[in-house]
Write a protein that holds these residues in place. Sequence first.
Motif, short mmCIF file in Angstrom:
data_model
loop_
_atom_site.label_atom_id
_atom_site.label_comp_id
_atom_site.label_asym_id
_atom_site.label_seq_id
_atom_site.Cartn_x
_atom_site.Cartn_y
_atom_site.Cartn_z
N GLN A 1 -10.60 9.28 8.31
CA GLN A 1 -9.24 8.88 8.68
C GLN A 1 -8.28 10.07 8.62
O GLN A 1 -7.40 10.21 9.46
CB GLN A 1 -8.74 7.75 7.79
CG GLN A 1 -9.47 6.44 8.00
CD GLN A 1 -9.33 5.94 9.43
OE1 GLN A 1 -8.26 5.97 10.02
NE2 GLN A 1 -10.44 5.48 10.00
N ARG B 1 -8.89 12.08 11.73
CA ARG B 1 -8.31 11.41 12.89
C ARG B 1 -6.80 11.59 12.93
O ARG B 1 -6.21 11.80 13.99
CB ARG B 1 -8.62 9.91 12.88
CG ARG B 1 -10.03 9.58 13.23
CD ARG B 1 -10.26 8.09 13.09
NE ARG B 1 -11.65 7.78 13.21
CZ ARG B 1 -12.14 6.94 14.13
NH1 ARG B 1 -11.34 6.34 14.96
NH2 ARG B 1 -13.43 6.72 14.17
N ALA B 2 -6.15 11.50 11.78
CA ALA B 2 -4.70 11.65 11.71
C ALA B 2 -4.27 13.07 12.06
O ALA B 2 -3.17 13.28 12.58
CB ALA B 2 -4.21 11.27 10.32
N ARG C 1 -5.75 15.03 14.27
CA ARG C 1 -5.99 15.33 15.69
C ARG C 1 -4.80 14.93 16.54
O ARG C 1 -4.07 13.99 16.22
CB ARG C 1 -7.21 14.57 16.20
CG ARG C 1 -8.51 15.12 15.74
CD ARG C 1 -9.67 14.55 16.54
NE ARG C 1 -9.74 13.10 16.53
CZ ARG C 1 -10.73 12.40 15.99
NH1 ARG C 1 -11.73 13.01 15.40
NH2 ARG C 1 -10.72 11.10 16.04
N ALA C 2 -4.64 15.63 17.65
CA ALA C 2 -3.60 15.26 18.61
C ALA C 2 -3.97 13.93 19.26
O ALA C 2 -5.15 13.63 19.47
CB ALA C 2 -3.47 16.34 19.67
N ASP C 3 -2.98 13.13 19.58
CA ASP C 3 -3.19 11.83 20.21
C ASP C 3 -3.55 12.04 21.68
O ASP C 3 -2.73 12.52 22.46
CB ASP C 3 -1.93 10.98 20.09
CG ASP C 3 -2.08 9.59 20.68
OD1 ASP C 3 -3.18 9.25 21.17
OD2 ASP C 3 -1.09 8.84 20.64
N PRO C 4 -4.78 11.68 22.09
CA PRO C 4 -5.17 11.91 23.48
C PRO C 4 -4.40 11.03 24.47
O PRO C 4 -4.36 11.32 25.66
CB PRO C 4 -6.66 11.57 23.50
CG PRO C 4 -6.86 10.66 22.34
CD PRO C 4 -5.84 11.06 21.32
N LYS C 5 -3.76 10.00 24.00
CA LYS C 5 -3.01 9.10 24.88
C LYS C 5 -1.50 9.27 24.71
O LYS C 5 -0.73 8.40 25.12
CB LYS C 5 -3.40 7.65 24.60
CG LYS C 5 -4.85 7.36 24.93
CD LYS C 5 -5.19 5.92 24.68
CE LYS C 5 -6.66 5.66 24.99
NZ LYS C 5 -7.03 4.28 24.70
N ALA C 6 -1.06 10.38 24.13
CA ALA C 6 0.36 10.59 23.86
C ALA C 6 1.19 10.54 25.14
O ALA C 6 2.26 9.91 25.17
CB ALA C 6 0.58 11.91 23.14
N ARG D 1 1.43 6.96 26.33
CA ARG D 1 2.33 6.19 25.46
C ARG D 1 3.79 6.48 25.79
O ARG D 1 4.62 5.57 25.80
CB ARG D 1 2.05 6.49 24.00
CG ARG D 1 0.72 5.98 23.50
CD ARG D 1 0.50 6.36 22.02
NE ARG D 1 -0.88 6.39 21.66
CZ ARG D 1 -1.64 5.32 21.43
NH1 ARG D 1 -1.13 4.13 21.52
NH2 ARG D 1 -2.90 5.46 21.10
#
Length: 65
Positions: free
Chosen positions: A33, A36-37, A39-44, A47
């Motif tokens: 976790q 994961r936190a 990492r850059a958000d691939p769906k930024a 969104r």
Amino acid sequence: MAGGELARERCPLARLRDVTETLSIPKSTYLDQAARAARADPKAALRARVRASFEASGALTAPSR
């Protein structure tokens, strides 16, 4: 800031084992976790587009009844 970093900032003596025992989670889950936190958000971008579209609609989510 990841949870472990915050815990270490507040109490430098906090150890990973203490954190995982307090949260009642395995060390591997905590580390996964945290990774994961970090990492850059691939769906930024998606969104941001959805948020802009929602705000442009006047924040409507469904037709009025």
